[in-house]
Design an enzyme around this catalytic site. Structure first.
Site, mmCIF file in Angstrom:
data_model
loop_
_atom_site.group_PDB
_atom_site.id
_atom_site.type_symbol
_atom_site.label_atom_id
_atom_site.label_comp_id
_atom_site.label_asym_id
_atom_site.label_seq_id
_atom_site.Cartn_x
_atom_site.Cartn_y
_atom_site.Cartn_z
ATOM 1 N N ASP A 107 66.751 -16.544 -24.499
ATOM 2 C CA ASP A 107 65.411 -15.969 -24.604
ATOM 3 C C ASP A 107 64.388 -17.090 -24.419
ATOM 4 O O ASP A 107 63.829 -17.617 -25.375
ATOM 5 C CB ASP A 107 65.238 -15.280 -25.961
ATOM 6 C CG ASP A 107 63.907 -14.544 -26.072
ATOM 7 O OD1 ASP A 107 63.158 -14.515 -25.079
ATOM 8 O OD2 ASP A 107 63.622 -14.008 -27.155
ATOM 9 N N TRP A 108 64.179 -17.455 -23.161
ATOM 10 C CA TRP A 108 63.221 -18.505 -22.787
ATOM 11 C C TRP A 108 61.906 -17.816 -22.435
ATOM 12 O O TRP A 108 61.796 -17.160 -21.404
ATOM 13 C CB TRP A 108 63.776 -19.289 -21.608
ATOM 14 C CG TRP A 108 62.876 -20.336 -21.011
ATOM 15 C CD1 TRP A 108 61.589 -20.661 -21.373
ATOM 16 C CD2 TRP A 108 63.198 -21.210 -19.918
ATOM 17 N NE1 TRP A 108 61.095 -21.669 -20.596
ATOM 18 C CE2 TRP A 108 62.061 -22.028 -19.681
ATOM 19 C CE3 TRP A 108 64.314 -21.375 -19.122
ATOM 20 C CZ2 TRP A 108 62.036 -22.987 -18.669
ATOM 21 C CZ3 TRP A 108 64.292 -22.333 -18.114
ATOM 22 C CH2 TRP A 108 63.167 -23.139 -17.894
ATOM 23 N N GLU A 109 60.893 -17.986 -23.288
ATOM 24 C CA GLU A 109 59.596 -17.339 -23.096
ATOM 25 C C GLU A 109 58.495 -18.378 -22.876
ATOM 26 O O GLU A 109 57.895 -18.845 -23.828
ATOM 27 C CB GLU A 109 59.266 -16.449 -24.278
ATOM 28 C CG GLU A 109 60.297 -15.341 -24.527
ATOM 29 C CD GLU A 109 59.901 -14.414 -25.669
ATOM 30 O OE1 GLU A 109 58.684 -14.274 -25.965
ATOM 31 O OE2 GLU A 109 60.800 -13.841 -26.284
ATOM 32 N N PHE A 110 58.189 -18.644 -21.634
ATOM 33 C CA PHE A 110 58.756 -18.215 -20.364
ATOM 34 C C PHE A 110 58.724 -19.416 -19.432
ATOM 35 O O PHE A 110 57.916 -20.337 -19.642
ATOM 36 C CB PHE A 110 57.928 -17.078 -19.743
ATOM 37 C CG PHE A 110 57.945 -15.803 -20.512
ATOM 38 C CD1 PHE A 110 59.025 -14.946 -20.428
ATOM 39 C CD2 PHE A 110 56.871 -15.474 -21.329
ATOM 40 C CE1 PHE A 110 59.033 -13.744 -21.126
ATOM 41 C CE2 PHE A 110 56.887 -14.282 -22.042
ATOM 42 C CZ PHE A 110 57.964 -13.414 -21.951
#
Length: 377
Positions: free
Chosen positions: A140-143
Protein backbone atom coordinates in the site's frame (compact mmCIF):
# COMPACT_ATOMS: atom_id res chain seq x y z
CA UNK A 1 -38.26 10.40 -8.81
CA UNK A 2 -35.21 9.69 -6.62
CA UNK A 3 -36.81 6.53 -5.23
CA UNK A 4 -37.72 5.36 -8.75
CA UNK A 5 -34.14 5.97 -9.95
CA UNK A 6 -32.75 4.00 -7.02
CA UNK A 7 -35.07 1.05 -7.62
CA UNK A 8 -34.31 1.08 -11.34
CA UNK A 9 -30.55 1.15 -10.69
CA UNK A 10 -30.83 -1.68 -8.19
CA UNK A 11 -32.85 -3.76 -10.68
CA UNK A 12 -30.32 -3.18 -13.45
CA UNK A 13 -27.39 -4.04 -11.18
CA UNK A 14 -29.01 -7.19 -9.81
CA UNK A 15 -30.13 -8.33 -13.28
CA UNK A 16 -26.65 -7.70 -14.68
CA UNK A 17 -25.11 -9.59 -11.78
CA UNK A 18 -27.33 -12.59 -12.39
CA UNK A 19 -26.45 -12.50 -16.07
CA UNK A 20 -22.70 -12.38 -15.37
CA UNK A 21 -22.96 -15.25 -12.88
CA UNK A 22 -25.02 -17.42 -15.22
CA UNK A 23 -22.74 -16.91 -18.22
CA UNK A 24 -19.40 -17.03 -16.43
CA UNK A 25 -19.41 -17.56 -12.64
CA UNK A 26 -16.89 -15.23 -11.04
CA UNK A 27 -15.00 -16.24 -7.88
CA UNK A 28 -15.58 -13.76 -5.09
CA UNK A 29 -13.03 -12.12 -2.82
CA UNK A 30 -14.64 -10.69 0.28
CA UNK A 31 -11.82 -8.94 2.10
CA UNK A 32 -11.16 -6.36 4.80
CA UNK A 33 -8.21 -4.61 6.38
CA UNK A 34 -7.69 -5.02 10.11
CA UNK A 35 -5.90 -2.05 11.78
CA UNK A 36 -3.25 -3.48 14.09
CA UNK A 37 -3.77 -0.53 16.46
CA UNK A 38 -7.43 -1.49 17.04
CA UNK A 39 -6.80 -2.87 20.53
CA UNK A 40 -10.53 -2.95 21.28
CA UNK A 41 -11.21 -5.12 18.22
CA UNK A 42 -8.93 -8.19 18.20
CA UNK A 43 -8.81 -10.67 15.28
CA UNK A 44 -10.95 -13.04 17.34
CA UNK A 45 -13.83 -10.54 17.03
CA UNK A 46 -13.94 -10.87 13.22
CA UNK A 47 -16.91 -12.83 11.84
CA UNK A 48 -15.10 -14.94 9.26
CA UNK A 49 -18.32 -16.20 7.71
CA UNK A 50 -18.43 -12.81 5.98
CA UNK A 51 -14.89 -12.78 4.54
CA UNK A 52 -12.39 -14.78 2.53
CA UNK A 53 -9.25 -12.67 3.15
CA UNK A 54 -8.20 -10.36 5.99
CA UNK A 55 -5.29 -7.91 5.61
CA UNK A 56 -3.03 -7.04 8.53
CA UNK A 57 -2.50 -3.26 8.47
CA UNK A 58 0.35 -2.31 8.51
CA UNK A 59 4.06 -3.08 8.67
CA UNK A 60 6.88 -0.82 7.49
CA UNK A 61 10.49 -1.65 6.57
CA UNK A 62 13.51 0.12 7.99
CA UNK A 63 13.89 3.44 6.17
CA UNK A 64 17.61 2.84 5.51
CA UNK A 65 18.09 -0.91 5.04
CA UNK A 66 14.54 -1.48 3.70
CA UNK A 67 14.41 -4.71 5.71
CA UNK A 68 11.77 -5.53 8.31
CA UNK A 69 12.71 -5.35 11.97
CA UNK A 70 9.86 -6.83 14.01
CA UNK A 71 9.73 -5.95 17.69
CA UNK A 72 8.58 -8.45 20.32
CA UNK A 73 5.19 -6.74 20.63
CA UNK A 74 4.73 -6.73 16.85
CA UNK A 75 5.73 -10.40 16.67
CA UNK A 76 3.00 -11.25 19.16
CA UNK A 77 0.45 -9.30 17.13
CA UNK A 78 1.49 -10.96 13.86
CA UNK A 79 1.46 -14.48 15.32
CA UNK A 80 -1.89 -13.96 17.01
CA UNK A 81 -3.39 -12.53 13.82
CA UNK A 82 -2.55 -15.46 11.57
CA UNK A 83 -3.08 -18.24 14.12
CA UNK A 84 -6.46 -16.86 15.22
CA UNK A 85 -7.85 -16.34 11.73
CA UNK A 86 -6.51 -19.63 10.39
CA UNK A 87 -8.27 -21.49 13.20
CA UNK A 88 -11.60 -19.69 13.03
CA UNK A 89 -14.63 -21.49 11.61
CA UNK A 90 -14.47 -20.96 8.72
CA UNK A 91 -10.80 -20.02 8.37
CA UNK A 92 -9.78 -17.08 6.19
CA UNK A 93 -6.58 -16.32 4.36
CA UNK A 94 -4.29 -13.70 5.85
CA UNK A 95 -2.28 -11.10 3.96
CA UNK A 96 0.40 -8.83 5.40
CA UNK A 97 -0.06 -5.26 4.14
CA UNK A 98 2.99 -3.01 3.93
CA UNK A 99 2.77 0.77 4.06
CA UNK A 100 -0.58 2.50 4.50
CA UNK A 101 -1.90 6.01 4.14
CA UNK A 102 0.15 7.26 7.07
CA UNK A 103 3.45 5.83 5.84
CA UNK A 104 6.21 7.96 4.34
CA UNK A 105 5.97 7.41 0.56
CA UNK A 106 9.60 8.51 0.14
CA UNK A 107 10.73 5.28 1.82
CA UNK A 108 9.15 3.25 -0.97
CA UNK A 109 10.43 5.61 -3.66
CA UNK A 110 14.02 5.20 -2.46
CA UNK A 111 13.64 1.46 -1.99
CA UNK A 112 12.20 0.91 -5.47
CA UNK A 113 14.80 3.10 -7.19
CA UNK A 114 17.47 0.43 -7.63
CA UNK A 115 17.77 -3.34 -7.86
CA UNK A 116 19.80 -3.95 -4.70
CA UNK A 117 17.37 -2.15 -2.37
CA UNK A 118 14.40 -3.79 -4.07
CA UNK A 119 16.01 -7.18 -3.51
CA UNK A 120 16.64 -6.47 0.18
CA UNK A 121 13.02 -5.38 0.67
CA UNK A 122 11.54 -8.30 -1.27
CA UNK A 123 13.58 -11.01 0.47
CA UNK A 124 12.86 -9.56 3.90
CA UNK A 125 9.12 -9.24 3.19
CA UNK A 126 8.87 -12.84 2.03
CA UNK A 127 10.84 -14.03 5.05
CA UNK A 128 8.54 -12.21 7.47
CA UNK A 129 5.40 -13.47 5.72
CA UNK A 130 6.62 -17.07 5.86
CA UNK A 131 7.84 -16.79 9.43
CA UNK A 132 4.47 -15.67 10.75
CA UNK A 133 2.31 -17.87 8.54
CA UNK A 134 0.78 -15.32 6.18
CA UNK A 135 -0.80 -16.42 2.91
CA UNK A 136 0.28 -13.35 1.01
CA UNK A 137 1.77 -9.86 0.85
CA UNK A 138 0.18 -6.53 -0.05
CA UNK A 139 1.82 -3.21 -0.91
CA UNK A 140 0.00 0.00 0.00
CA UNK A 141 2.28 2.73 -1.38
CA UNK A 142 0.34 6.02 -1.29
CA UNK A 143 1.46 7.10 -3.84
CA UNK A 144 4.25 7.10 -6.44
CA UNK A 145 4.69 10.79 -7.27
CA UNK A 146 6.06 10.76 -10.83
CA UNK A 147 6.47 8.54 -13.93
CA UNK A 148 9.89 7.25 -12.81
CA UNK A 149 8.49 6.00 -9.50
CA UNK A 150 5.66 4.32 -11.39
CA UNK A 151 8.21 2.56 -13.61
CA UNK A 152 10.16 1.51 -10.52
CA UNK A 153 6.95 0.12 -9.06
CA UNK A 154 6.57 -2.05 -12.16
CA UNK A 155 10.10 -3.41 -11.70
CA UNK A 156 9.35 -4.07 -8.03
CA UNK A 157 6.26 -6.13 -8.82
CA UNK A 158 8.12 -8.15 -11.45
CA UNK A 159 11.07 -8.97 -9.20
CA UNK A 160 8.78 -9.64 -6.24
CA UNK A 161 6.75 -12.16 -8.21
CA UNK A 162 9.89 -13.86 -9.50
CA UNK A 163 11.28 -14.20 -5.96
CA UNK A 164 7.99 -15.52 -4.58
CA UNK A 165 7.74 -18.18 -7.27
CA UNK A 166 11.40 -19.16 -6.98
CA UNK A 167 11.26 -19.60 -3.20
CA UNK A 168 7.96 -21.48 -3.40
CA UNK A 169 9.43 -23.91 -5.92
CA UNK A 170 12.55 -24.40 -3.82
CA UNK A 171 10.59 -24.98 -0.61
CA UNK A 172 7.86 -26.98 -2.38
CA UNK A 173 4.95 -24.96 -1.02
CA UNK A 174 2.26 -22.78 -2.66
CA UNK A 175 3.46 -19.30 -3.67
CA UNK A 176 2.42 -16.33 -1.59
CA UNK A 177 -0.36 -14.14 -2.92
CA UNK A 178 0.86 -10.74 -4.10
CA UNK A 179 -1.54 -7.79 -4.14
CA UNK A 180 -1.43 -4.01 -4.02
CA UNK A 181 -3.71 -1.23 -2.82
CA UNK A 182 -3.98 1.39 -5.57
CA UNK A 183 -5.63 4.71 -6.38
CA UNK A 184 -9.25 4.66 -7.55
CA UNK A 185 -8.22 5.60 -11.10
CA UNK A 186 -5.21 4.22 -12.94
CA UNK A 187 -3.96 7.73 -13.68
CA UNK A 188 -3.55 10.81 -11.49
CA UNK A 189 -5.36 13.15 -13.84
CA UNK A 190 -6.05 15.86 -11.27
CA UNK A 191 -2.47 16.28 -10.10
CA UNK A 192 0.25 18.66 -11.30
CA UNK A 193 2.47 15.71 -12.23
CA UNK A 194 0.57 13.30 -14.44
CA UNK A 195 1.45 9.63 -14.02
CA UNK A 196 -0.18 6.27 -14.49
CA UNK A 197 0.25 2.86 -12.88
CA UNK A 198 2.29 0.16 -14.70
CA UNK A 199 -0.66 -1.79 -16.08
CA UNK A 200 1.44 -4.41 -17.89
CA UNK A 201 3.41 -5.32 -14.76
CA UNK A 202 0.26 -5.42 -12.65
CA UNK A 203 -1.46 -7.67 -15.17
CA UNK A 204 1.49 -10.06 -15.28
CA UNK A 205 2.68 -10.15 -11.67
CA UNK A 206 -0.13 -9.41 -9.18
CA UNK A 207 -2.94 -11.70 -8.10
CA UNK A 208 -5.18 -8.66 -7.82
CA UNK A 209 -5.29 -4.96 -6.98
CA UNK A 210 -7.34 -3.39 -4.19
CA UNK A 211 -8.82 -0.30 -5.85
CA UNK A 212 -9.38 2.31 -3.14
CA UNK A 213 -12.77 3.67 -4.22
CA UNK A 214 -13.07 6.24 -1.45
CA UNK A 215 -11.64 9.51 -0.10
CA UNK A 216 -12.75 11.46 -3.15
CA UNK A 217 -13.78 14.28 -0.79
CA UNK A 218 -12.68 15.12 2.71
CA UNK A 219 -11.12 17.51 5.22
CA UNK A 220 -8.63 18.82 2.65
CA UNK A 221 -11.58 20.73 1.15
CA UNK A 222 -13.84 22.13 3.83
CA UNK A 223 -15.76 24.48 1.54
CA UNK A 224 -18.42 22.04 0.32
CA UNK A 225 -19.88 18.73 1.42
CA UNK A 226 -19.28 15.68 -0.75
CA UNK A 227 -19.86 11.96 -1.26
CA UNK A 228 -16.39 10.61 -0.49
CA UNK A 229 -17.11 7.28 -2.20
CA UNK A 230 -19.48 8.35 -4.98
CA UNK A 231 -20.34 5.56 -7.39
CA UNK A 232 -21.30 8.19 -9.97
CA UNK A 233 -20.56 11.89 -10.27
CA UNK A 234 -22.27 13.69 -13.17
CA UNK A 235 -20.08 16.76 -12.65
CA UNK A 236 -16.62 15.17 -12.71
CA UNK A 237 -14.57 12.00 -13.23
CA UNK A 238 -13.97 11.67 -9.50
CA UNK A 239 -16.09 8.57 -8.99
CA UNK A 240 -15.88 4.81 -8.64
CA UNK A 241 -17.52 4.17 -12.01
CA UNK A 242 -14.90 6.30 -13.78
CA UNK A 243 -12.01 4.87 -11.78
CA UNK A 244 -12.95 1.24 -12.35
CA UNK A 245 -13.52 1.99 -16.01
CA UNK A 246 -10.06 3.56 -16.34
CA UNK A 247 -8.38 0.39 -15.02
CA UNK A 248 -10.39 -1.81 -17.38
CA UNK A 249 -9.64 0.48 -20.34
CA UNK A 250 -5.92 0.26 -19.55
CA UNK A 251 -6.03 -3.52 -19.91
CA UNK A 252 -6.03 -4.66 -16.28
CA UNK A 253 -8.21 -7.79 -16.22
CA UNK A 254 -11.52 -7.42 -14.41
CA UNK A 255 -10.79 -10.63 -12.50
CA UNK A 256 -7.72 -8.94 -11.02
CA UNK A 257 -9.69 -6.02 -9.59
CA UNK A 258 -11.21 -5.79 -6.10
CA UNK A 259 -13.37 -2.75 -5.33
CA UNK A 260 -12.78 -0.82 -2.12
CA UNK A 261 -15.71 0.15 0.13
CA UNK A 262 -15.50 2.45 3.18
CA UNK A 263 -16.78 1.51 6.62
CA UNK A 264 -16.46 5.14 7.66
CA UNK A 265 -17.87 8.53 6.80
CA UNK A 266 -16.46 12.03 6.37
CA UNK A 267 -17.99 15.05 8.02
CA UNK A 268 -18.43 18.76 7.44
CA UNK A 269 -19.78 21.77 9.32
CA UNK A 270 -22.52 23.41 7.28
CA UNK A 271 -22.45 27.12 6.61
CA UNK A 272 -26.25 27.25 6.76
CA UNK A 273 -28.23 24.46 8.46
CA UNK A 274 -31.06 24.85 5.95
CA UNK A 275 -28.82 24.07 2.96
CA UNK A 276 -27.73 20.49 3.43
CA UNK A 277 -27.48 18.63 0.12
CA UNK A 278 -24.33 17.16 -1.41
CA UNK A 279 -22.29 20.14 -2.53
CA UNK A 280 -23.74 22.42 0.15
CA UNK A 281 -21.49 25.21 1.41
CA UNK A 282 -19.43 24.27 4.47
CA UNK A 283 -17.06 26.13 6.78
CA UNK A 284 -15.02 23.30 8.31
CA UNK A 285 -14.98 19.68 9.40
CA UNK A 286 -17.84 18.27 11.39
CA UNK A 287 -18.02 15.72 14.22
CA UNK A 288 -15.51 12.90 14.62
CA UNK A 289 -11.73 12.77 14.72
CA UNK A 290 -10.47 15.20 12.06
CA UNK A 291 -13.77 14.89 10.25
CA UNK A 292 -13.88 11.08 10.15
CA UNK A 293 -16.35 8.72 11.84
CA UNK A 294 -16.67 4.96 11.57
CA UNK A 295 -19.98 3.62 10.30
CA UNK A 296 -20.73 2.44 13.84
CA UNK A 297 -20.11 5.95 15.19
CA UNK A 298 -22.28 7.44 12.43
CA UNK A 299 -25.19 5.17 13.33
CA UNK A 300 -24.85 6.03 17.02
CA UNK A 301 -24.58 9.75 16.24
CA UNK A 302 -27.67 9.69 14.03
CA UNK A 303 -29.71 7.87 16.66
CA UNK A 304 -28.55 9.98 19.60
CA UNK A 305 -29.05 13.30 17.79
CA UNK A 306 -32.17 12.32 15.81
CA UNK A 307 -30.37 13.27 12.60
CA UNK A 308 -32.18 13.30 9.27
CA UNK A 309 -30.88 10.56 6.94
CA UNK A 310 -30.99 10.97 3.16
CA UNK A 311 -30.20 8.54 0.34
CA UNK A 312 -28.69 10.30 -2.68
CA UNK A 313 -29.54 8.36 -5.84
CA UNK A 314 -27.25 10.43 -8.06
CA UNK A 315 -24.02 9.43 -6.29
CA UNK A 316 -25.38 6.25 -4.64
CA UNK A 317 -24.46 7.35 -1.14
CA UNK A 318 -26.00 8.37 2.17
CA UNK A 319 -25.75 11.52 4.19
CA UNK A 320 -27.18 12.70 7.47
CA UNK A 321 -27.50 16.13 9.00
CA UNK A 322 -28.59 17.81 12.20
CA UNK A 323 -27.97 21.47 12.91
CA UNK A 324 -24.67 22.33 11.23
CA UNK A 325 -23.31 18.75 11.39
CA UNK A 326 -23.20 16.87 8.06
CA UNK A 327 -21.93 13.30 7.49
CA UNK A 328 -21.43 11.55 4.15
CA UNK A 329 -21.15 7.76 4.26
CA UNK A 330 -22.33 4.41 2.91
CA UNK A 331 -24.87 2.11 4.51
CA UNK A 332 -26.34 -1.28 3.64
CA UNK A 333 -28.41 0.12 0.76
CA UNK A 334 -25.62 1.94 -1.07
CA UNK A 335 -23.09 -0.82 -0.41
CA UNK A 336 -25.47 -3.46 -1.78
CA UNK A 337 -25.81 -1.48 -5.01
CA UNK A 338 -22.04 -0.91 -5.23
CA UNK A 339 -21.26 -4.59 -4.73
CA UNK A 340 -23.82 -5.38 -7.41
CA UNK A 341 -22.18 -2.84 -9.70
CA UNK A 342 -18.80 -4.51 -9.16
CA UNK A 343 -20.22 -7.92 -9.93
CA UNK A 344 -21.95 -6.60 -13.05
CA UNK A 345 -18.60 -5.20 -14.17
CA UNK A 346 -17.02 -8.63 -13.71
CA UNK A 347 -14.77 -7.60 -10.82
CA UNK A 348 -13.52 -10.41 -8.62
CA UNK A 349 -14.76 -8.96 -5.34
CA UNK A 350 -14.54 -6.16 -2.80
CA UNK A 351 -12.71 -5.12 0.34
CA UNK A 352 -13.56 -2.89 3.30
CA UNK A 353 -11.51 -0.29 5.10
CA UNK A 354 -11.65 -1.11 7.90
CA UNK A 355 -13.22 -4.22 9.44
CA UNK A 356 -13.63 -2.67 12.91
CA UNK A 357 -15.83 0.17 11.60
CA UNK A 358 -19.03 -1.79 11.00
CA UNK A 359 -22.12 -1.81 13.21
CA UNK A 360 -23.30 -5.32 14.07
CA UNK A 361 -21.95 -6.47 10.66
CA UNK A 362 -24.82 -4.65 8.90
CA UNK A 363 -22.69 -3.64 5.92
CA UNK A 364 -20.23 -6.54 5.84
CA UNK A 365 -22.96 -9.11 5.39
CA UNK A 366 -24.34 -7.43 2.25
CA UNK A 367 -21.83 -9.23 0.04
CA UNK A 368 -23.39 -12.59 0.85
CA UNK A 369 -26.40 -11.62 -1.26
CA UNK A 370 -24.17 -11.40 -4.35
CA UNK A 371 -21.75 -14.26 -3.79
CA UNK A 372 -22.16 -17.39 -5.88
CA UNK A 373 -18.86 -19.01 -4.93
CA UNK A 374 -15.85 -18.46 -2.76
CA UNK A 375 -12.43 -17.50 -4.00
CA UNK A 376 -10.00 -20.40 -4.05
CA UNK A 377 -6.71 -18.55 -4.32
Amino acid sequence: MAVFRSLLLLFVVVFSTITVDCVSPTPVIKAAYWPSWASDFPPSAIDTTLFTHIFYAFLMPNSITFKFEVSKSEAILLSNFTSTLHHKNPPVKTILSIGGGGADPDVFARMAANASSRRAFINSAIKIARKFGFDGLDLDWEFPTNPKEMNDLGYLFEEWRFAINKIAKTKNHPPLLLTSAVNAAIDFFLFDVYRTYPAASIRKNLDWINVMCFDYRGSWDTTVTGAHAALFDPKSNVSTSYGVGSWIKAGVPREKMVMGLPLYGRTWKLEKPGLHGIGAHAIGVGPGEEGVMTFSQVKDFNRKNKATVVYDSVTVSMYSYVGTSWIGYDDAISVTIKIGFGRAQGLTGYFFWAVNGDKDWRISRQGNHHSSSLHTK
